[in-house]
Enzyme design. Structure first.
Site, short mmCIF file in Angstrom:
data_model
loop_
_atom_site.label_atom_id
_atom_site.label_comp_id
_atom_site.label_asym_id
_atom_site.label_seq_id
_atom_site.Cartn_x
_atom_site.Cartn_y
_atom_site.Cartn_z
N CYS A 114 0.82 -1.24 0.00
CA CYS A 114 0.00 0.00 0.00
C CYS A 114 0.84 1.27 0.00
O CYS A 114 0.31 2.36 -0.21
CB CYS A 114 -0.93 0.01 1.21
SG CYS A 114 -2.07 -1.37 1.22
N HIS A 257 -3.17 7.16 3.98
CA HIS A 257 -3.62 5.90 3.38
C HIS A 257 -5.03 5.60 3.93
O HIS A 257 -5.26 5.69 5.13
CB HIS A 257 -2.64 4.80 3.75
CG HIS A 257 -3.07 3.44 3.33
ND1 HIS A 257 -3.53 3.17 2.06
CD2 HIS A 257 -3.12 2.26 4.00
CE1 HIS A 257 -3.84 1.89 1.98
NE2 HIS A 257 -3.60 1.32 3.14
N ASN A 287 -10.26 0.28 1.23
CA ASN A 287 -8.80 0.30 1.12
C ASN A 287 -8.41 -0.14 -0.29
O ASN A 287 -8.58 -1.31 -0.64
CB ASN A 287 -8.22 -0.64 2.18
CG ASN A 287 -6.70 -0.69 2.15
OD1 ASN A 287 -6.06 -0.20 1.21
ND2 ASN A 287 -6.12 -1.30 3.17
O1 UT7 Z 1 -3.52 -1.32 3.98
C1 UT7 Z 1 -2.91 -1.57 5.22
C2 UT7 Z 1 -3.46 -2.80 5.80
N1 UT7 Z 1 -4.74 -2.78 6.39
C3 UT7 Z 1 -5.09 -2.14 7.52
O2 UT7 Z 1 -4.52 -1.15 7.91
C4 UT7 Z 1 -6.22 -2.73 8.31
C5 UT7 Z 1 -5.90 -2.72 9.80
N2 UT7 Z 1 -6.87 -3.36 10.67
C6 UT7 Z 1 -8.16 -2.98 10.80
O3 UT7 Z 1 -8.62 -2.09 10.12
C7 UT7 Z 1 -9.01 -3.65 11.86
O4 UT7 Z 1 -8.18 -4.41 12.70
C8 UT7 Z 1 -10.13 -4.55 11.26
C9 UT7 Z 1 -11.20 -3.68 10.66
C10 UT7 Z 1 -9.56 -5.51 10.25
C11 UT7 Z 1 -10.78 -5.36 12.40
O5 UT7 Z 1 -11.30 -4.49 13.42
P1 UT7 Z 1 -10.98 -4.81 14.94
O6 UT7 Z 1 -11.67 -3.76 15.73
O7 UT7 Z 1 -9.48 -4.90 15.09
O8 UT7 Z 1 -11.71 -6.19 15.17
P2 UT7 Z 1 -11.08 -7.63 15.56
O9 UT7 Z 1 -10.27 -8.18 14.45
O10 UT7 Z 1 -10.43 -7.53 16.91
O11 UT7 Z 1 -12.39 -8.49 15.70
C12 UT7 Z 1 -13.38 -8.22 16.73
C13 UT7 Z 1 -14.51 -9.21 16.58
C14 UT7 Z 1 -14.05 -10.65 16.45
O12 UT7 Z 1 -14.98 -11.47 17.13
P3 UT7 Z 1 -14.68 -12.03 18.61
O13 UT7 Z 1 -13.42 -12.83 18.48
O14 UT7 Z 1 -14.50 -10.80 19.46
O15 UT7 Z 1 -15.90 -12.82 18.93
C15 UT7 Z 1 -14.14 -10.94 14.98
O16 UT7 Z 1 -14.35 -12.31 14.69
O17 UT7 Z 1 -15.24 -8.94 15.37
C16 UT7 Z 1 -15.34 -10.13 14.58
N3 UT7 Z 1 -15.34 -9.76 13.18
C17 UT7 Z 1 -16.46 -9.42 12.50
N4 UT7 Z 1 -17.74 -9.35 12.87
C18 UT7 Z 1 -18.64 -8.95 11.95
C19 UT7 Z 1 -14.28 -9.66 12.34
N5 UT7 Z 1 -14.69 -9.27 11.13
C20 UT7 Z 1 -16.03 -9.10 11.20
C21 UT7 Z 1 -17.01 -8.71 10.28
N6 UT7 Z 1 -18.30 -8.64 10.70
N7 UT7 Z 1 -16.72 -8.37 9.00
#
Ligand code: UT7
Length: 330
Positions: A114, A257, A287
């Site tokens: 990216c 970004h 993204n």
């Molecule tokens: O281009 C550079 C690379 N990309 C980035 O910079 C992305 C960086 N990361 C992020 O933007 C965030 O970490 C995400 C948006 C990917 C995830 O958000 P988060 O607040 O860090 O959530 P998490 O991964 O800690 O997940 C929280 C919960 C989990 O459930 P449990 O384990 O708490 O029961 C996930 O399984 O949310 C769940 N979850 C979802 N639920 C509904 C993960 N994806 C989804 C989804 N819909 N799409």
């Protein structure tokens, strides 16, 4: 002393097809509310069947070349930032050259995930310093939809397809296009496993007859990427400002970004740029990988968010990890 160069023209392209959060609700176990709360993304653009990275790059490039007042024949070098070229060979940059009707010039791909646009911009800065007549086409283009696992709700909600482009010339002085004042780039391979697309490369070669597995698609430890993205973009931006004798108060517009609106807001807050001066279009495009920064810059300029005279701070972060920042006076 930093070497300057000029963004003589900028351009962008995103496919017409919109994939909304409610469309994704039908594909994976997710909700519009979860996606908006965690990412700020409402919809993203997806390339039509048959549309390639070079097809999109050609459209953004044509806009940048026209805005610069040049024709494709004027271009002397093509640098294509991408992690999703049409093919490994021929390189994506020559596929782009073919579409623009350009030949007999240097053309190459750069993969810095990216961060690719800023990496290419720094190379263009060097090229235009060596050759003051050079007109370097710097285009970033990715069709991440081709490398998205549409069964994986943790990643498929994030990405979209697009291109962004700039024609870079030697420094034309103040008031002529965007004057690139300085760029800083960095990377840390220790975090490589946090964000990967392995399949089909020498570490995970394709073997005839074997099924295409999850390794062929984006895999990401989102939480870790998030933390590092905020820290790295903040640190390098503050360092870049300081080494050019600026403070965050001098920044008129921050173009980060566009990975996640929460990341964007955290970076703006930590650097010290007020929210209303931070450009955001992740809500409409998601993204878009390497294309994200130039897509945002081009849209910010055309909508008047960036005005002539503004000091613009751009910053990017991607797999590798790779990151960077640039200061541009428009
Ligand atoms: O281009 C550079 C690379 N990309 C980035 O910079 C992305 C960086 N990361 C992020 O933007 C965030 O970490 C995400 C948006 C990917 C995830 O958000 P988060 O607040 O860090 O959530 P998490 O991964 O800690 O997940 C929280 C919960 C989990 O459930 P449990 O384990 O708490 O029961 C996930 O399984 O949310 C769940 N979850 C979802 N639920 C509904 C993960 N994806 C989804 C989804 N819909 N799409």
């Amino acid at each position: 002393m930093s070497i300057h160069c000029t963004l003589a023209g900028i351009g962008r392209y995103a496919p017409d097809k919109i994939l909304s959060n409610s469309d994704l609700e039908k594909l994976v176990d997710t909700t519009d509310e979860w996606i908006v709360t965690r990412t700020g993304i409402r919809e993203r653009r997806i390339a039509d069947e048959g549309m390639t990275t070079a097809d999109m790059a050609a459209k953004a490039s044509a806009m940048a070349i026209e805005n610069a007042g040049f024709t494709p024949e004027d271009i002397t070098h093509i640098l294509l930032a991408t992690l999703t070229p049409d093919s490994a060979v021929p390189p994506g940059a020559t596929s782009l050259a073919l579409r623009l009707g350009i030949k007999h010039i240097a053309a190459m791909d750069v993969n810095a995930a990216c961060s690719g646009f800023l990496y290419c911009l720094d190379l263009a800065r060097a090229i235009t310093h060596m050759d003051s007549d050079a007109k370097v086409l710097v285009t970033a283009s990715d069709t991440l939809s081709h490398r998205t696992n549409w069964d994986d709700r943790t990643t498929c909600i994030l990405f979209g397809d697009a291109s962004g482009s700039a024609v870079v010339t030697a420094d034309q002085g103040p008031g002529k296009g965007g004057r690139v004042l300085d760029i800083m780039l960095s990377s840390d391979p220790a975090w490589g496993p946090m964000l990967t697309v392995h399949g089909g490369y020498s570490g995970h070669p394709y073997k005839k007859g074997q099924p295409i597995d999850d390794e062929y698609f984006i895999q990401m430890q989102g939480r870790e990427v998030y933390k590092h993205a905020v820290r790295s973009m903040t640190a390098i931006s503050l360092e870049l400002l300081a080494r050019n004798g600026y403070t965050p108060d001098d920044v008129d517009v921050l173009v980060p970004h566009q990975a996640n609106v929460r990341i964007i807001e955290a970076v703006g807050k930590k650097i010290g740029v007020p929210r209303e001066q931070v450009f955001v279009n992740a809500d409409r495009y998601g993204n878009t990988s390497a294309a994200s920064a130039p897509l945002a810059m081009s849209e910010a300029y055309d909508t008047g968010f960036i005005k002539p005279g503004h000091l613009v701070l751009m910053t990017t972060f991607g797999g590798g990890f790779t990151w960077g920042s640039a200061l541009v006076r428009f």
